[in-house]
Scaffold this motif. Structure first.
Motif, mmCIF file in Angstrom:
data_model
loop_
_atom_site.group_PDB
_atom_site.id
_atom_site.type_symbol
_atom_site.label_atom_id
_atom_site.label_comp_id
_atom_site.label_asym_id
_atom_site.label_seq_id
_atom_site.Cartn_x
_atom_site.Cartn_y
_atom_site.Cartn_z
ATOM 1 N N PRO A 246 25.789 45.813 43.813
ATOM 2 C CA PRO A 246 26.270 46.301 42.516
ATOM 3 C C PRO A 246 27.765 46.586 42.483
ATOM 4 N N TYR A 247 28.455 46.371 43.602
ATOM 5 C CA TYR A 247 29.896 46.624 43.681
ATOM 6 C C TYR A 247 30.691 45.325 43.805
ATOM 7 N N ASP A 248 30.026 44.186 43.641
ATOM 8 C CA ASP A 248 30.625 42.874 43.876
ATOM 9 C C ASP A 248 31.727 42.568 42.867
ATOM 10 N N VAL A 249 32.896 42.155 43.383
ATOM 11 C CA VAL A 249 33.991 41.723 42.519
ATOM 12 C C VAL A 249 34.460 40.316 42.888
ATOM 13 N N GLY A 250 33.618 39.561 43.598
ATOM 14 C CA GLY A 250 33.910 38.153 43.822
ATOM 15 C C GLY A 250 34.656 37.861 45.107
ATOM 16 N N MET A 251 35.303 36.717 45.096
ATOM 17 C CA MET A 251 35.897 36.156 46.304
ATOM 18 C C MET A 251 37.384 35.927 46.099
ATOM 19 N N LEU A 255 39.704 29.376 47.091
ATOM 20 C CA LEU A 255 38.515 29.010 46.326
ATOM 21 C C LEU A 255 38.008 30.193 45.508
ATOM 22 N N GLY A 256 38.855 31.198 45.315
ATOM 23 C CA GLY A 256 38.410 32.463 44.785
ATOM 24 C C GLY A 256 38.046 32.466 43.314
ATOM 25 N N TYR A 257 37.394 33.555 42.909
ATOM 26 C CA TYR A 257 36.994 33.753 41.524
ATOM 27 C C TYR A 257 36.792 35.245 41.309
ATOM 28 N N GLY A 258 36.782 35.642 40.041
ATOM 29 C CA GLY A 258 36.484 37.025 39.714
ATOM 30 C C GLY A 258 37.661 37.950 39.920
ATOM 31 N N ALA A 259 37.385 39.200 40.285
ATOM 32 C CA ALA A 259 38.414 40.242 40.344
ATOM 33 C C ALA A 259 38.754 40.670 41.762
ATOM 34 N N ALA A 260 38.363 39.872 42.763
ATOM 35 C CA ALA A 260 38.638 40.279 44.146
ATOM 36 C C ALA A 260 40.136 40.405 44.398
ATOM 37 N N TYR A 261 40.914 39.485 43.853
ATOM 38 C CA TYR A 261 42.368 39.538 44.062
ATOM 39 C C TYR A 261 42.931 40.842 43.503
ATOM 40 N N GLU A 262 42.556 41.176 42.247
ATOM 41 C CA GLU A 262 43.062 42.402 41.635
ATOM 42 C C GLU A 262 42.609 43.636 42.407
ATOM 43 N N ALA A 263 41.355 43.621 42.849
ATOM 44 C CA ALA A 263 40.829 44.788 43.555
ATOM 45 C C ALA A 263 41.566 45.049 44.859
#
Length: 580
Positions: A246-251, A255-263
């Motif tokens: 439930p805490y997933d913000v992607g990769m 090849l990334g996607y989602g909010a992992a970079y921002e996080a």
């Protein structure tokens, strides 16, 4: 009772170490070993068509089972062919023992036919690399090699001249207990206390997870809940950490996607858990960073650390979580979850709009249908290139599926041979090779290995008649695509000619039914899917400075591809956020 020769003793030691098969191609210098296997019912010789396949297969088997796997090459050119697959296994920390058979010992150094120097050639892709030049070195040298491969996680190479292999083994040779598993590594109390203090002082914390979180899913989730942290992952961490999260913000990454970079960039404290994420340009340089890793040489080699913690992730979190103070403020976590859901909603349309009518077929559509139809415990092996993108974005992990690729070494042609090794571990488990036409054709000869052993591997061939990722690399440099086009046969017809099931799909409405038939087929099967060569993908956050020989383009031909069921997961996490 006849006296054992060195080859027989070598095989017996492999059996004691749990090795069930030896992958390779026969040759005269290997004959004593192959004959010893023929006479030992506890181990099988697996005849592949190329030694590179042997090494990739052994590496995949080791990753699936967690135990030692083995491969072999005959003298000179034979063992040279092992090297690429061994590099991959070594960089994947897969415990593999490679036997490099050698020319007659009396001819070494004299320019003999097929002479090479394996002890020099394999130095970079092994923890241990030695030659048996005297029978008296048995069995201690082989036992030492095994313990290096298992204990350090990676490759050991044993070089064995053919004439030595045929000599009598030493009498009453000492056989010590073999290491067959690795211990847990607990950090010191000082490091645990320092990390706990950093966590208590920080308001916004992000966890970024790699393959070192294998087996630690529950501990990571408990920790993330206690400190209210978003959880991102690298590609090799996807299968271990993304499901039931439930805490997933992607990769993050290329090849990334989602909010992992921002996080990872908007936090106060970034904690790297079991990751050797190679692209340091995607990591922040203006936040505090702590890293936990079982391999101390990897601590701090990608980014400047404020704290290095030597320990495996599971044991570290068991010690750490009780010591940190629980946090109640979810503002940063909820902000990142919303960014993640919004990001995925924005790209999901790329593969849903009229996708069932688009010709050539969108590869995103192929990957999403495959994800829906494949078994819940399927093993996916993934070719390097665009297949990495489709697997990263569309294959949904659940804790039972496995996703294996050349994620650290980045070799072409890995998927088919890795599928061979994965399938040998369990013939009843569904194994799917997500192959590109470039990678598949490079080692296509080993499709015959599937037929020879009736291995029920399913090859899902993304056939865009090009080296798609290389074309994207050329766009980065502002160059026109050149030398990337493949003139391909009807691969389904090739599969049928080999004695396997083969079907070709050119229209999207044919895909679901054809893919179901392939997955249900009892033996080896291939589905040749003609896909859109213009369907390429770029990560959400990338600048030209972030890439060396990889993907960036502002071209209209490049699509910001979809993410399949991950968008549904992100929306679900957003809906389930506690409300004040």
């Amino acid at each position: 009772m006849a006296k054992q020769n060195v080859a027989e003793q070598f095989v017996d030691i492999l059996v004691r170490a749990g090795v069930k098969r030896l992958y390779g191609v026969v040759g005269d210098s290997l004959n004593p070993v192959v004959d010893a296997i023929r006479r030992n019912s506890a181990i099988d010789w697996i005849h592949v068509r190329h030694e590179e396949t042997a090494a990739f297969a052994a590496g995949a088997e080791a990753q699936i089972t967690g135990g030692l796997a083995a491969c072999a090459g005959s003298c000179g050119p034979g063992n040279l062919h092992l090297i690429n697959g061994l590099y991959d296994a070594h960089r994947s920390m897969a415990p593999v023992l490679a036997l490099a058979s050698h020319i007659p010992s009396s001819e070494i150094g004299l320019g003999f036919f097929q002479e090479t120097h394996p002890e020099q050639l394999f130095r970079e892709c092994s923890h241990y690399n030695e030659m048996i030049s005297n029978p008296q070195q048995m069995p201690r040298l082989v036992q030492t090699a095994i313990q290096h491969a298992i204990g350090q996680g990676g490759v050991s190479v044993v070089t064995l001249p053919g004439d030595i292999a045929d000599e009598p083994a030493p009498d009453k040779a000492a056989e010590t207990a073999l290491v067959t598993s690795r211990p847990t590594v607990r950090p010191g109390d000082t490091e645990i206390d320092k990390l706990a203090a950093m966590i208590d002082e920080a308001d916004k914390i992000t966890l970024f997870c790699g393959s070192g979180t294998a087996g630690a899913h529950a501990e990571v989730m408990e920790f993330a809940e206690k400190i209210k942290s978003p959880v991102g992952h690298a590609l090799r961490g996807k299968e271990w950490i993304q499901y039931d999260n439930p805490y997933d913000v992607g990769m993050s990454g290329l090849l990334g996607y989602g909010a992992a970079y921002e996080a990872t960039h908007e936090c106060d404290l970034l904690i790297l858990l079991g990751t050797d994420f190679p692209y340091n340009a995607f990591l922040p340089d203006d936040v505090k960073i702590a890293q936990v890793d079982v391999r101390p040489e990897r601590l701090g080699r990608r980014s400047k650390l404020d704290l290095a913690v030597w320990g495996d992730v599971k044991e570290t979190l068991r010690c750490l979580t009780p010591k940190v103070s629980p946090k109640s403020n979810r503002r940063f976590l909820d902000k990142m979850l919303k960014k993640h859901a919004d990001a995925l909603d924005g790209v999901v349309k790329a593969y849903t709009r009229k996708v069932d009518k688009h010709v050539p077929i969108h590869p995103e559509y192929v990957a999403s249908v495959l994800d829906e139809l494949a078994d819940d415990d399927a093993v996916f092996t993934v070719d390097t290139g665009m297949c990495n993108v489709w697997a990263a974005r569309y294959i949904t992990p659940n804790g039972r599926r496995r996703i294996i690729g050349s994620f650290s070494h980045g070799s072409m042609a890995n998927a088919l041979p890795q599928a061979i090794g994965a399938q040998f571990t369990d013939r009843g488990r569904q194994v799917v090779s997500m192959s590109g036409d470039g990678g598949f054709s490079m080692l296509m000869g080993d499709f015959l290995t599937l037929v020879q052993y009736d291995l029920p591997v399913k090859v899902v061939l993304f056939n865009n008649s090009s080296l798609g990722m290389v074309e994207l690399e050329m766009m980065v440099a502002g160059l026109p695509a050149h030398g990337t086009a493949n003139k391909n046969p009807d691969f389904a017809a090739v599969a049928r000619a080999c004695g396997a099931y083969g079907v070709r799909v050119e229209k999207p409405k044919q895909l679901p039914g054809a893919l179901k038939d392939v997955l249900r087929h009892k033996g080896p099967a291939l589905i040749d899917i003609v896909t859109d060569p213009n369907a390429l993908s770029i990560p959400p956050k990338i600048s030209k400075e972030m890439v060396t020989g990889f993907a960036l383009s502002a071209s209209k031909m490049v699509l910001d591809g979809g993410v399949g069921r991950m968008a549904q997961m992100a929306r679900s996490n957003l809906r389930n956020m506690p409300r004040p």
